[in-house]
Design a protein around this motif. Structure first.
Motif, PDB file in Angstrom:
ATOM      1  N   LEU A  13       1.013  -1.152   0.077  1.00 33.48           N
ATOM      2  CA  LEU A  13      -0.053   0.109  -0.019  1.00 33.48           C
ATOM      3  C   LEU A  13       0.741   1.262  -0.038  1.00 33.48           C
ATOM      4  CD1 LEU A  13      -2.777  -1.047   2.443  1.00 33.48           C
ATOM      5  CD2 LEU A  13      -3.031  -0.706   0.199  1.00 33.48           C
ATOM      6  N   PRO A  14       0.374   2.286  -0.623  1.00 39.07           N
ATOM      7  CA  PRO A  14       1.152   3.543  -0.598  1.00 39.07           C
ATOM      8  C   PRO A  14       1.332   4.361   0.845  1.00 39.07           C
ATOM      9  CG  PRO A  14      -0.650   3.676  -2.130  1.00 39.07           C
ATOM     10  CD  PRO A  14      -0.733   2.370  -1.283  1.00 39.07           C
ATOM     11  N   GLN A  15       2.609   4.604   1.087  1.00 38.31           N
ATOM     12  CA  GLN A  15       2.983   5.295   2.215  1.00 38.31           C
ATOM     13  C   GLN A  15       1.818   6.033   2.608  1.00 38.31           C
ATOM     14  OE1 GLN A  15       6.748   7.253   2.522  1.00 38.31           O
ATOM     15  NE2 GLN A  15       6.718   7.298   4.657  1.00 38.31           N
ATOM     16  N   GLY A  16       1.273   6.216   3.864  1.00 36.33           N
ATOM     17  CA  GLY A  16       0.505   7.120   4.396  1.00 36.33           C
ATOM     18  C   GLY A  16      -0.948   6.557   4.295  1.00 36.33           C
ATOM     19  N   THR A  17      -1.365   5.408   3.816  1.00 35.74           N
ATOM     20  CA  THR A  17      -2.525   4.919   3.815  1.00 35.74           C
ATOM     21  C   THR A  17      -2.841   4.268   5.051  1.00 35.74           C
ATOM     22  OG1 THR A  17      -1.769   2.502   2.913  1.00 35.74           O
ATOM     23  CG2 THR A  17      -3.060   4.351   1.423  1.00 35.74           C
ATOM     24  N   ILE A  18      -1.878   4.056   5.988  1.00 33.55           N
ATOM     25  CA  ILE A  18      -1.844   3.490   7.581  1.00 33.55           C
ATOM     26  C   ILE A  18      -0.942   4.346   8.253  1.00 33.55           C
ATOM     27  CG2 ILE A  18      -2.527   1.164   6.909  1.00 33.55           C
ATOM     28  CD1 ILE A  18       0.170   0.311   7.338  1.00 33.55           C
ATOM     29  N   VAL A  20       0.422   7.857  10.195  1.00 29.82           N
ATOM     30  CA  VAL A  20       0.370   9.268  10.052  1.00 29.82           C
ATOM     31  C   VAL A  20       0.367   9.474   8.722  1.00 29.82           C
ATOM     32  CG1 VAL A  20       1.772  11.197  10.651  1.00 29.82           C
ATOM     33  CG2 VAL A  20       1.450   9.305  12.480  1.00 29.82           C
ATOM     34  N   LYS A  21      -0.635  10.617   8.413  1.00 30.96           N
ATOM     35  CA  LYS A  21      -0.841  10.936   7.061  1.00 30.96           C
ATOM     36  C   LYS A  21       0.316  12.292   7.009  1.00 30.96           C
ATOM     37  CE  LYS A  21      -5.420   9.683   6.557  1.00 30.96           C
ATOM     38  NZ  LYS A  21      -5.737   9.960   7.862  1.00 30.96           N
ATOM     39  N   GLU A  22       0.863  12.370   5.833  1.00 32.25           N
ATOM     40  CA  GLU A  22       1.478  13.832   5.559  1.00 32.25           C
ATOM     41  C   GLU A  22       0.916  14.383   4.438  1.00 32.25           C
ATOM     42  OE1 GLU A  22       5.734  15.334   4.764  1.00 32.25           O
ATOM     43  OE2 GLU A  22       5.798  13.372   5.966  1.00 32.25           O
ATOM     44  N   CYS A  23       0.429  15.514   4.557  1.00 31.41           N
ATOM     45  CA  CYS A  23      -0.113  16.343   3.484  1.00 31.41           C
ATOM     46  C   CYS A  23       0.499  17.626   3.002  1.00 31.41           C
ATOM     47  CB  CYS A  23      -1.572  16.869   3.660  1.00 31.41           C
ATOM     48  SG  CYS A  23      -2.518  15.215   4.181  1.00 31.41           S
ATOM     49  N   CYS A  41      -1.233  15.108   9.438  1.00 34.82           N
ATOM     50  CA  CYS A  41      -2.711  15.361   9.867  1.00 34.82           C
ATOM     51  C   CYS A  41      -2.738  14.437  11.083  1.00 34.82           C
ATOM     52  CB  CYS A  41      -3.479  14.567   8.697  1.00 34.82           C
ATOM     53  SG  CYS A  41      -3.398  15.452   7.334  1.00 34.82           S
ATOM     54  N   GLY A  42      -4.010  14.781  11.707  1.00 33.91           N
ATOM     55  CA  GLY A  42      -4.165  13.920  13.050  1.00 33.91           C
ATOM     56  C   GLY A  42      -4.670  12.688  12.385  1.00 33.91           C
ATOM     57  N   ASP A  43      -5.270  11.709  13.503  1.00 31.03           N
ATOM     58  CA  ASP A  43      -5.909  10.561  13.311  1.00 31.03           C
ATOM     59  C   ASP A  43      -6.965  10.620  12.550  1.00 31.03           C
ATOM     60  OD1 ASP A  43      -3.598   9.308  14.444  1.00 31.03           O
ATOM     61  OD2 ASP A  43      -4.442   8.752  16.423  1.00 31.03           O
ATOM     62  N   ASP A  44      -7.796  11.749  12.829  1.00 29.78           N
ATOM     63  CA  ASP A  44      -9.122  11.676  12.290  1.00 29.78           C
ATOM     64  C   ASP A  44      -9.401  12.752  11.333  1.00 29.78           C
ATOM     65  OD1 ASP A  44      -8.808  13.888  13.852  1.00 29.78           O
ATOM     66  OD2 ASP A  44     -10.846  14.086  14.586  1.00 29.78           O
ATOM     67  N   GLU A  45      -8.203  13.035  10.411  1.00 28.46           N
ATOM     68  CA  GLU A  45      -8.050  13.964   9.506  1.00 28.46           C
ATOM     69  C   GLU A  45      -7.488  13.341   8.339  1.00 28.46           C
ATOM     70  OE1 GLU A  45      -7.051  18.272  11.394  1.00 28.46           O
ATOM     71  OE2 GLU A  45      -5.326  16.822  11.108  1.00 28.46           O
ATOM     72  N   ASN A  46      -8.004  13.916   7.126  1.00 26.90           N
ATOM     73  CA  ASN A  46      -7.664  13.410   5.604  1.00 26.90           C
ATOM     74  C   ASN A  46      -6.915  14.691   5.046  1.00 26.90           C
ATOM     75  OD1 ASN A  46      -8.298  10.930   5.560  1.00 26.90           O
ATOM     76  ND2 ASN A  46     -10.461  11.511   5.577  1.00 26.90           N
ATOM     77  N   GLY A  93      -4.577   9.391   1.292  1.00 25.75           N
ATOM     78  CA  GLY A  93      -3.016   8.723   1.124  1.00 25.75           C
ATOM     79  C   GLY A  93      -1.955   9.768   1.398  1.00 25.75           C
ATOM     80  N   HIS A  94      -0.873   9.320   1.734  1.00 26.76           N
ATOM     81  CA  HIS A  94       0.245  10.202   1.866  1.00 26.76           C
ATOM     82  C   HIS A  94       0.449  11.230   0.446  1.00 26.76           C
ATOM     83  CE1 HIS A  94       4.279  11.127   3.207  1.00 26.76           C
ATOM     84  NE2 HIS A  94       4.856  10.907   2.035  1.00 26.76           N
ATOM     85  N   LEU A  95       0.557  12.319   0.932  1.00 23.05           N
ATOM     86  CA  LEU A  95       0.626  13.712  -0.096  1.00 23.05           C
ATOM     87  C   LEU A  95      -0.313  13.749  -1.226  1.00 23.05           C
ATOM     88  CD1 LEU A  95       4.576  13.699   0.029  1.00 23.05           C
ATOM     89  CD2 LEU A  95       3.159  15.193   1.227  1.00 23.05           C
ATOM     90  N   CYS A  96      -1.658  13.044  -0.997  1.00 26.02           N
ATOM     91  CA  CYS A  96      -2.306  12.636  -2.114  1.00 26.02           C
ATOM     92  C   CYS A  96      -2.972  14.245  -2.478  1.00 26.02           C
ATOM     93  CB  CYS A  96      -3.544  12.041  -1.731  1.00 26.02           C
ATOM     94  SG  CYS A  96      -4.551  12.491  -0.290  1.00 26.02           S
ATOM     95  N   ASN A  97      -2.808  15.310  -1.891  1.00 22.09           N
ATOM     96  CA  ASN A  97      -3.105  16.636  -2.249  1.00 22.09           C
ATOM     97  C   ASN A  97      -2.305  17.414  -2.905  1.00 22.09           C
ATOM     98  OD1 ASN A  97      -1.685  17.127   0.007  1.00 22.09           O
ATOM     99  ND2 ASN A  97      -3.241  18.796   0.997  1.00 22.09           N
ATOM    100  N   LYS A  98      -1.065  16.775  -3.286  1.00 25.31           N
ATOM    101  CA  LYS A  98       0.055  17.494  -3.762  1.00 25.31           C
ATOM    102  C   LYS A  98      -0.165  18.006  -5.235  1.00 25.31           C
ATOM    103  CE  LYS A  98       4.900  17.049  -4.616  1.00 25.31           C
ATOM    104  NZ  LYS A  98       6.242  15.889  -4.413  1.00 25.31           N
TER     105      LYS A  98
END
Length: 125
Positions: A13-18, A20-23, A41-46, A93-98
Motif C-alpha cells: 500500500l502507498p505510504q500514508g494509507t496507514i 500518520v498522514k502527511e499532506c 494530519c491528525g488521526d481523524d483527518e485527511n 493517502g500520503h501527500l495525495c493533495n500534492k
C-alpha cells in the motif's frame, strides 16, 4: 500462507494509507501553482484540496488537513475582500493533495493488482 499475502498487501500500500498522514499545506491563493509545505494530519483527518469560486473571477485554492466529517462541504471564505464559495475535497493517502486532483485510490488498485498477479492461483505458467 494467507497471513503472508496480507502482510505483503499492507506493505504494498502507498505510504500514508496507514499510520500518520502527511499532506501538503498551502494558504488560500489565486495562483494555480501552490507547491506548499509538508504537514502531518491528525488521526481523524485527511488531506484536502479546496477550490473556491466567485462570479466573474478566477478560482482560489488551498490545501491542508481536515477532519473527515468536514470533507465535501461548501463554505464561504473571504480572500482579498471578495467572498468565494469554497468546496473542500478530501483524498486518502500520503501527500495525495500534492497535485491538482486525484487521490491514492488508484495507487492502491495498482498495488492490489500487483499482489494478485504474484498470488499463485493467478500466476500464468
Amino acid at each position: 500462507m494467507v497471513l503472508g499475502w496480507l502482510l505483503l498487501l499492507v506493505m504494498a500500500l502507498p505510504q500514508g494509507t496507514i499510520g500518520v498522514k502527511e499532506c501538503i499545506f498551502c494558504e488560500l491563493t489565486d495562483s494555480s501553482n501552490c507547491p506548499g509545505s509538508h504537514m502531518h494530519c491528525g488521526d481523524d483527518e485527511n488531506c484536502f484540496r479546496g477550490q473556491g469560486t466567485s462570479p466573474g473571477l478566477g478560482p482560489i485554492i488551498n490545501k491542508g488537513c481536515m477532519k473527515s466529517t468536514l470533507c465535501g462541504r461548501e463554505e464561504p471564505v473571504t480572500y482579498q475582500g471578495v467572498t468565494y464559495s469554497l468546496i473542500s475535497t478530501c483524498c486518502y493517502g500520503h501527500l495525495c493533495n500534492k497535485s491538482g486532483t486525484g487521490d491514492s485510490l488508484g495507487n492502491i488498485s495498482v498495488s492490489l493488482l500487483l499482489v494478485l498477479k504474484m498470488w499463485p492461483p493467478y500466476q500464468q505458467h
